[in-house]
Motif scaffolding. Structure first.
Motif, PDB file in Angstrom:
ATOM      1  N   LYS A 140       0.803  -1.221   0.000  1.00 33.65           N
ATOM      2  CA  LYS A 140       0.000   0.000   0.000  1.00 33.65           C
ATOM      3  C   LYS A 140       0.836   1.272   0.000  1.00 33.65           C
ATOM      4  O   LYS A 140       1.931   1.298   0.566  1.00 33.65           O
ATOM      5  CB  LYS A 140      -0.874   0.062   1.265  1.00 33.65           C
ATOM      6  N   TYR A 141       0.241   2.281  -0.583  1.00 35.57           N
ATOM      7  CA  TYR A 141       0.750   3.658  -0.492  1.00 35.57           C
ATOM      8  C   TYR A 141       0.054   4.276   0.709  1.00 35.57           C
ATOM      9  O   TYR A 141      -1.167   4.391   0.732  1.00 35.57           O
ATOM     10  CB  TYR A 141       0.403   4.354  -1.809  1.00 35.57           C
ATOM     11  N   TRP A 142       0.810   4.605   1.729  1.00 31.38           N
ATOM     12  CA  TRP A 142       0.188   5.177   2.942  1.00 31.38           C
ATOM     13  C   TRP A 142       1.202   6.111   3.592  1.00 31.38           C
ATOM     14  O   TRP A 142       2.176   5.679   4.192  1.00 31.38           O
ATOM     15  CB  TRP A 142      -0.226   4.052   3.897  1.00 31.38           C
ATOM     16  N   GLY A 143       0.995   7.384   3.421  1.00 37.13           N
ATOM     17  CA  GLY A 143       1.930   8.370   3.968  1.00 37.13           C
ATOM     18  C   GLY A 143       2.782   8.950   2.857  1.00 37.13           C
ATOM     19  O   GLY A 143       3.214   8.236   1.954  1.00 37.13           O
ATOM     20  N   ARG A 144       2.985  10.287   2.936  1.00 38.03           N
ATOM     21  CA  ARG A 144       3.673  10.965   1.833  1.00 38.03           C
ATOM     22  C   ARG A 144       4.928  11.679   2.305  1.00 38.03           C
ATOM     23  O   ARG A 144       4.981  12.220   3.395  1.00 38.03           O
ATOM     24  CB  ARG A 144       2.730  11.975   1.183  1.00 38.03           C
ATOM     25  N   ASN A 145       5.916  11.660   1.429  1.00 36.55           N
ATOM     26  CA  ASN A 145       7.169  12.345   1.682  1.00 36.55           C
ATOM     27  C   ASN A 145       7.042  13.809   1.264  1.00 36.55           C
ATOM     28  O   ASN A 145       7.432  14.714   1.991  1.00 36.55           O
ATOM     29  CB  ASN A 145       8.251  11.596   0.882  1.00 36.55           C
ATOM     30  N   ILE A 146       6.474  14.031   0.063  1.00 35.23           N
ATOM     31  CA  ILE A 146       6.204  15.415  -0.397  1.00 35.23           C
ATOM     32  C   ILE A 146       4.714  15.488  -0.716  1.00 35.23           C
ATOM     33  O   ILE A 146       4.259  14.975  -1.741  1.00 35.23           O
ATOM     34  CB  ILE A 146       7.029  15.761  -1.660  1.00 35.23           C
TER      35      ILE A 146
END
Ligand code: PMV
Length: 332
Positions: A16-22
Protein backbone atom coordinates in the motif's frame (compact mmCIF):
# COMPACT_ATOMS: atom_id res chain seq x y z
CA UNK A 1 -10.09 16.64 -31.79
CA UNK A 2 -11.33 18.58 -28.76
CA UNK A 3 -13.25 15.73 -27.20
CA UNK A 4 -11.94 12.38 -25.98
CA UNK A 5 -13.11 9.48 -23.83
CA UNK A 6 -11.03 7.19 -21.66
CA UNK A 7 -11.80 4.06 -19.65
CA UNK A 8 -9.63 3.26 -16.67
CA UNK A 9 -9.64 0.64 -13.90
CA UNK A 10 -9.39 0.97 -10.14
CA UNK A 11 -6.49 -1.04 -8.75
CA UNK A 12 -5.95 -3.05 -5.59
CA UNK A 13 -2.63 -2.52 -3.83
CA UNK A 14 -0.76 -5.58 -2.56
CA UNK A 15 1.79 -3.19 -1.02
CA UNK A 16 0.00 0.00 0.00
CA UNK A 17 0.75 3.66 -0.49
CA UNK A 18 0.19 5.18 2.94
CA UNK A 19 1.93 8.37 3.97
CA UNK A 20 3.67 10.96 1.83
CA UNK A 21 7.17 12.34 1.68
CA UNK A 22 6.20 15.42 -0.40
CA UNK A 23 2.48 16.03 0.05
CA UNK A 24 1.85 18.63 -2.66
CA UNK A 25 3.24 16.25 -5.27
CA UNK A 26 1.87 13.00 -3.81
CA UNK A 27 5.38 11.58 -3.54
CA UNK A 28 5.08 8.57 -1.22
CA UNK A 29 7.36 7.25 1.50
CA UNK A 30 7.47 3.76 -0.02
CA UNK A 31 7.16 1.82 -3.28
CA UNK A 32 3.77 0.15 -3.85
CA UNK A 33 2.52 -2.73 -6.01
CA UNK A 34 -0.95 -3.29 -7.45
CA UNK A 35 -3.23 -5.14 -9.87
CA UNK A 36 -5.80 -3.42 -12.11
CA UNK A 37 -9.44 -4.50 -11.61
CA UNK A 38 -11.51 -5.51 -14.65
CA UNK A 39 -14.93 -4.73 -13.18
CA UNK A 40 -14.28 -1.48 -11.34
CA UNK A 41 -14.01 0.92 -14.27
CA UNK A 42 -14.45 4.65 -14.73
CA UNK A 43 -15.36 6.07 -18.14
CA UNK A 44 -14.74 9.79 -18.62
CA UNK A 45 -15.44 12.08 -21.57
CA UNK A 46 -13.75 15.48 -21.66
CA UNK A 47 -14.50 18.23 -24.14
CA UNK A 48 -12.64 21.54 -24.12
CA UNK A 49 -14.23 24.35 -26.03
CA UNK A 50 -14.79 28.11 -26.04
CA UNK A 51 -18.53 27.37 -25.83
CA UNK A 52 -18.05 26.61 -22.09
CA UNK A 53 -17.84 29.57 -19.72
CA UNK A 54 -17.09 27.44 -16.63
CA UNK A 55 -15.85 23.92 -16.08
CA UNK A 56 -18.92 21.67 -15.98
CA UNK A 57 -18.38 18.38 -14.20
CA UNK A 58 -21.04 15.69 -13.90
CA UNK A 59 -21.08 12.21 -12.48
CA UNK A 60 -23.61 9.82 -13.95
CA UNK A 61 -25.26 8.12 -11.04
CA UNK A 62 -24.79 4.53 -10.11
CA UNK A 63 -24.52 2.08 -12.94
CA UNK A 64 -27.37 3.61 -14.91
CA UNK A 65 -26.66 6.01 -17.73
CA UNK A 66 -30.27 7.20 -17.59
CA UNK A 67 -30.57 7.63 -13.82
CA UNK A 68 -29.59 11.28 -13.91
CA UNK A 69 -26.47 13.20 -13.16
CA UNK A 70 -25.00 14.93 -10.18
CA UNK A 71 -22.90 18.05 -10.45
CA UNK A 72 -19.56 17.71 -8.87
CA UNK A 73 -18.12 20.97 -7.72
CA UNK A 74 -14.97 19.01 -7.26
CA UNK A 75 -11.95 21.21 -6.68
CA UNK A 76 -9.56 18.33 -7.19
CA UNK A 77 -11.01 17.63 -10.64
CA UNK A 78 -10.73 21.29 -11.65
CA UNK A 79 -7.17 21.39 -10.35
CA UNK A 80 -6.31 18.39 -12.50
CA UNK A 81 -7.92 20.07 -15.53
CA UNK A 82 -5.77 23.13 -14.77
CA UNK A 83 -2.63 20.99 -14.84
CA UNK A 84 -3.66 19.56 -18.21
CA UNK A 85 -4.45 23.05 -19.57
CA UNK A 86 -1.09 24.26 -18.38
CA UNK A 87 0.74 21.53 -20.31
CA UNK A 88 -1.23 22.40 -23.45
CA UNK A 89 -0.98 26.17 -22.92
CA UNK A 90 -4.73 26.77 -23.17
CA UNK A 91 -7.42 28.47 -21.08
CA UNK A 92 -10.37 26.63 -22.64
CA UNK A 93 -13.01 25.49 -20.17
CA UNK A 94 -14.14 21.88 -20.09
CA UNK A 95 -17.22 19.75 -19.90
CA UNK A 96 -16.53 16.46 -18.12
CA UNK A 97 -18.95 13.58 -17.75
CA UNK A 98 -17.86 10.56 -15.81
CA UNK A 99 -19.46 7.20 -15.14
CA UNK A 100 -18.42 4.39 -12.79
CA UNK A 101 -19.21 0.75 -13.66
CA UNK A 102 -19.43 0.07 -9.95
CA UNK A 103 -21.95 1.71 -7.64
CA UNK A 104 -20.70 5.12 -6.61
CA UNK A 105 -21.62 4.39 -3.02
CA UNK A 106 -19.76 1.08 -2.82
CA UNK A 107 -16.92 2.56 -0.83
CA UNK A 108 -14.42 1.37 -3.42
CA UNK A 109 -11.72 3.94 -4.06
CA UNK A 110 -12.75 5.52 -7.32
CA UNK A 111 -10.02 8.15 -7.21
CA UNK A 112 -7.50 5.86 -8.96
CA UNK A 113 -9.80 5.02 -11.88
CA UNK A 114 -11.23 8.56 -11.89
CA UNK A 115 -8.02 10.57 -12.05
CA UNK A 116 -6.29 8.23 -14.50
CA UNK A 117 -9.32 8.35 -16.86
CA UNK A 118 -9.53 12.15 -16.52
CA UNK A 119 -5.81 12.59 -17.22
CA UNK A 120 -5.88 10.42 -20.35
CA UNK A 121 -9.14 11.85 -21.75
CA UNK A 122 -8.15 15.45 -20.94
CA UNK A 123 -4.73 15.26 -22.57
CA UNK A 124 -6.11 13.41 -25.62
CA UNK A 125 -8.87 16.02 -26.03
CA UNK A 126 -6.12 18.64 -26.35
CA UNK A 127 -4.14 16.47 -28.79
CA UNK A 128 -1.32 16.02 -26.33
CA UNK A 129 0.38 12.67 -26.68
CA UNK A 130 1.94 11.78 -23.37
CA UNK A 131 3.83 8.53 -23.01
CA UNK A 132 2.86 6.14 -20.20
CA UNK A 133 5.45 7.50 -17.81
CA UNK A 134 4.26 11.09 -18.32
CA UNK A 135 0.62 10.03 -17.95
CA UNK A 136 1.40 8.11 -14.79
CA UNK A 137 3.15 11.18 -13.32
CA UNK A 138 0.24 13.44 -14.25
CA UNK A 139 -2.34 11.01 -12.80
CA UNK A 140 -0.30 10.81 -9.58
CA UNK A 141 -0.76 14.55 -9.05
CA UNK A 142 -4.55 14.04 -9.08
CA UNK A 143 -4.50 11.08 -6.68
CA UNK A 144 -1.40 9.07 -5.80
CA UNK A 145 -2.81 5.60 -6.45
CA UNK A 146 -4.09 6.74 -9.90
CA UNK A 147 -0.55 6.51 -11.28
CA UNK A 148 -0.77 2.70 -10.96
CA UNK A 149 -3.89 2.53 -13.19
CA UNK A 150 -1.93 3.61 -16.27
CA UNK A 151 0.17 0.48 -17.03
CA UNK A 152 -1.63 -2.76 -18.02
CA UNK A 153 -1.92 -5.66 -15.59
CA UNK A 154 0.33 -5.54 -12.52
CA UNK A 155 2.12 -2.29 -11.65
CA UNK A 156 4.91 -1.06 -9.43
CA UNK A 157 5.06 2.57 -8.33
CA UNK A 158 8.63 3.39 -7.44
CA UNK A 159 8.45 6.21 -4.94
CA UNK A 160 11.16 8.36 -6.53
CA UNK A 161 12.40 11.59 -5.01
CA UNK A 162 10.63 14.25 -7.07
CA UNK A 163 7.94 14.82 -9.70
CA UNK A 164 10.12 13.46 -12.50
CA UNK A 165 11.09 10.19 -10.79
CA UNK A 166 7.85 9.14 -9.06
CA UNK A 167 5.65 7.06 -11.41
CA UNK A 168 4.32 3.53 -11.98
CA UNK A 169 5.38 1.05 -14.61
CA UNK A 170 4.30 -2.42 -15.63
CA UNK A 171 5.53 -5.30 -13.55
CA UNK A 172 3.68 -8.07 -15.44
CA UNK A 173 1.07 -8.05 -18.20
CA UNK A 174 -2.66 -8.80 -17.80
CA UNK A 175 -2.35 -12.49 -18.70
CA UNK A 176 0.62 -13.21 -16.48
CA UNK A 177 -1.36 -14.80 -13.62
CA UNK A 178 -5.05 -15.70 -13.58
CA UNK A 179 -5.72 -14.12 -10.19
CA UNK A 180 -9.17 -13.09 -9.04
CA UNK A 181 -10.14 -10.25 -6.69
CA UNK A 182 -13.62 -10.79 -5.23
CA UNK A 183 -14.62 -7.54 -3.54
CA UNK A 184 -17.05 -8.23 -0.70
CA UNK A 185 -19.12 -5.10 -0.09
CA UNK A 186 -19.90 -4.86 3.61
CA UNK A 187 -20.42 -1.12 3.79
CA UNK A 188 -21.77 1.37 1.31
CA UNK A 189 -21.34 4.32 3.63
CA UNK A 190 -19.30 7.19 2.37
CA UNK A 191 -15.91 7.05 4.04
CA UNK A 192 -15.73 9.22 7.15
CA UNK A 193 -12.00 9.75 6.84
CA UNK A 194 -10.60 10.44 3.38
CA UNK A 195 -7.34 8.84 2.31
CA UNK A 196 -5.91 12.35 2.07
CA UNK A 197 -6.19 12.81 5.84
CA UNK A 198 -5.05 9.21 6.33
CA UNK A 199 -1.77 9.94 4.51
CA UNK A 200 -1.25 13.04 6.61
CA UNK A 201 -1.97 11.21 9.89
CA UNK A 202 0.17 8.14 9.17
CA UNK A 203 3.35 9.55 10.67
CA UNK A 204 1.59 10.29 13.97
CA UNK A 205 1.41 6.53 14.61
CA UNK A 206 4.29 5.30 16.77
CA UNK A 207 4.43 2.23 14.51
CA UNK A 208 4.86 4.09 11.22
CA UNK A 209 8.67 4.17 11.30
CA UNK A 210 8.68 0.43 12.01
CA UNK A 211 6.37 -0.09 9.01
CA UNK A 212 8.87 1.69 6.77
CA UNK A 213 11.66 -0.55 8.10
CA UNK A 214 9.66 -3.70 7.39
CA UNK A 215 8.48 -2.75 3.92
CA UNK A 216 11.57 -3.52 1.79
CA UNK A 217 11.47 -7.21 2.78
CA UNK A 218 7.68 -7.38 2.33
CA UNK A 219 7.93 -5.70 -1.07
CA UNK A 220 10.57 -8.23 -2.13
CA UNK A 221 8.25 -11.05 -1.08
CA UNK A 222 5.41 -9.66 -3.21
CA UNK A 223 7.74 -9.31 -6.19
CA UNK A 224 8.93 -12.89 -5.72
CA UNK A 225 5.35 -14.18 -5.27
CA UNK A 226 4.17 -12.51 -8.50
CA UNK A 227 7.22 -13.66 -10.44
CA UNK A 228 6.80 -17.27 -9.30
CA UNK A 229 2.97 -17.19 -9.15
CA UNK A 230 3.18 -18.34 -5.54
CA UNK A 231 -0.31 -17.76 -4.07
CA UNK A 232 0.69 -18.84 -0.56
CA UNK A 233 3.49 -16.27 -0.34
CA UNK A 234 1.36 -13.59 -2.00
CA UNK A 235 -1.56 -14.25 0.32
CA UNK A 236 0.40 -14.31 3.55
CA UNK A 237 2.20 -11.10 2.60
CA UNK A 238 -0.88 -9.11 1.48
CA UNK A 239 -2.69 -10.02 4.71
CA UNK A 240 0.26 -8.86 6.79
CA UNK A 241 0.41 -5.64 4.75
CA UNK A 242 -3.33 -4.91 5.03
CA UNK A 243 -3.26 -5.39 8.81
CA UNK A 244 -0.23 -3.10 8.98
CA UNK A 245 -2.05 -0.31 7.11
CA UNK A 246 -5.01 -0.55 9.47
CA UNK A 247 -2.75 -0.77 12.52
CA UNK A 248 -1.18 2.53 11.46
CA UNK A 249 -4.63 4.09 10.97
CA UNK A 250 -5.92 2.78 14.31
CA UNK A 251 -2.87 4.02 16.21
CA UNK A 252 -2.70 7.47 14.59
CA UNK A 253 -3.66 10.66 16.39
CA UNK A 254 -6.64 10.82 15.99
CA UNK A 255 -7.22 7.10 15.42
CA UNK A 256 -9.29 5.95 12.44
CA UNK A 257 -11.21 2.65 12.53
CA UNK A 258 -12.31 1.47 9.10
CA UNK A 259 -13.43 -2.13 9.80
CA UNK A 260 -16.89 -3.31 10.78
CA UNK A 261 -18.08 -6.66 12.13
CA UNK A 262 -18.43 -8.24 8.69
CA UNK A 263 -14.86 -7.19 7.79
CA UNK A 264 -13.57 -9.20 10.74
CA UNK A 265 -16.02 -12.05 10.03
CA UNK A 266 -14.54 -12.44 6.54
CA UNK A 267 -10.95 -12.30 7.81
CA UNK A 268 -11.68 -15.12 10.27
CA UNK A 269 -13.68 -17.19 7.79
CA UNK A 270 -10.91 -17.06 5.20
CA UNK A 271 -8.53 -18.65 7.69
CA UNK A 272 -11.02 -21.49 8.37
CA UNK A 273 -11.74 -22.02 4.68
CA UNK A 274 -8.02 -22.29 3.94
CA UNK A 275 -7.75 -25.14 6.41
CA UNK A 276 -10.45 -26.88 4.30
CA UNK A 277 -8.43 -26.29 1.11
CA UNK A 278 -10.43 -23.30 -0.21
CA UNK A 279 -7.64 -20.78 -0.57
CA UNK A 280 -8.41 -17.06 -0.45
CA UNK A 281 -6.60 -14.16 1.22
CA UNK A 282 -7.80 -10.73 2.29
CA UNK A 283 -6.63 -7.22 1.73
CA UNK A 284 -8.43 -3.92 2.34
CA UNK A 285 -7.95 -0.30 1.37
CA UNK A 286 -8.88 2.55 3.68
CA UNK A 287 -12.40 1.20 4.15
CA UNK A 288 -14.42 -1.73 5.52
CA UNK A 289 -14.84 -3.66 2.26
CA UNK A 290 -12.71 -6.75 1.80
CA UNK A 291 -10.82 -7.74 -1.35
CA UNK A 292 -10.42 -11.52 -1.45
CA UNK A 293 -7.55 -12.61 -3.65
CA UNK A 294 -7.53 -16.16 -5.02
CA UNK A 295 -6.71 -18.25 -8.06
CA UNK A 296 -9.45 -19.07 -10.60
CA UNK A 297 -10.01 -22.60 -9.31
CA UNK A 298 -11.41 -21.25 -6.02
CA UNK A 299 -13.38 -18.30 -7.43
CA UNK A 300 -16.87 -19.85 -7.54
CA UNK A 301 -16.75 -21.50 -4.14
CA UNK A 302 -15.30 -18.43 -2.43
CA UNK A 303 -17.85 -16.17 -4.10
CA UNK A 304 -20.66 -18.42 -2.90
CA UNK A 305 -19.32 -18.58 0.66
CA UNK A 306 -18.67 -14.83 0.83
CA UNK A 307 -22.21 -14.01 -0.27
CA UNK A 308 -23.53 -16.23 2.54
CA UNK A 309 -21.69 -14.28 5.28
CA UNK A 310 -23.89 -12.03 7.35
CA UNK A 311 -23.26 -8.40 6.48
CA UNK A 312 -22.02 -9.05 2.93
CA UNK A 313 -24.34 -7.08 0.66
CA UNK A 314 -22.93 -8.28 -2.66
CA UNK A 315 -19.63 -9.05 -4.36
CA UNK A 316 -17.82 -7.73 -7.45
CA UNK A 317 -15.57 -10.25 -9.24
CA UNK A 318 -12.46 -8.83 -10.93
CA UNK A 319 -9.61 -10.20 -13.03
CA UNK A 320 -6.32 -8.48 -13.89
CA UNK A 321 -7.07 -5.74 -16.41
CA UNK A 322 -5.62 -3.34 -18.93
CA UNK A 323 -4.73 0.16 -17.73
CA UNK A 324 -6.25 3.44 -18.93
CA UNK A 325 -7.18 3.46 -22.64
CA UNK A 326 -8.99 5.68 -25.13
CA UNK A 327 -12.32 4.55 -26.56
CA UNK A 328 -14.48 5.87 -29.41
CA UNK A 329 -17.80 5.84 -27.58
CA UNK A 330 -18.31 9.28 -25.98
CA UNK A 331 -20.67 9.86 -23.03
CA UNK A 332 -22.07 13.05 -24.64
O1 PMV B 1 -4.55 7.58 -3.94
P1 PMV B 1 -5.11 7.84 -2.59
O2 PMV B 1 -4.66 9.14 -2.01
O3 PMV B 1 -6.62 7.67 -2.57
O4 PMV B 1 -4.52 6.74 -1.57
C1 PMV B 1 -4.80 5.36 -1.68
C2 PMV B 1 -4.55 4.70 -0.40
C3 PMV B 1 -4.88 3.21 -0.34
O5 PMV B 1 -5.92 2.88 -1.21
C4 PMV B 1 -5.33 2.89 1.09
C5 PMV B 1 -3.66 2.35 -0.61
C6 PMV B 1 -3.23 2.20 -2.04
O6 PMV B 1 -2.02 2.08 -2.26
O7 PMV B 1 -4.08 2.15 -2.95
Amino acid sequence: MNKATAVSPANIAFIKYWGRNISELNIPNNDSISMNLSNCLTTTTVELSDKYREDEIQLILQGNKHAGTRSLADKRTIKQLDRIRQIAGTHLKAKVITYNSFPADAGIASSASGFSALSLAGTAALDLTLDKKELSRLSRLGSGSACRSIPDGFAIWEKGVDDETSFASQLKPVNWWRLVDIVAIVSTEKKKASSLSGHALAKTSPYYSRRLELLPKRTKNILRAIKRKNIGLLGQTIEEEAIDLHLIAMSARDPVFYWNGATIGIMKSLREWRSEGVEGYFTMDAGANVHVICERKHEKELNRRLNAIEGVQYTIVNYPAEGARLVEDHLF
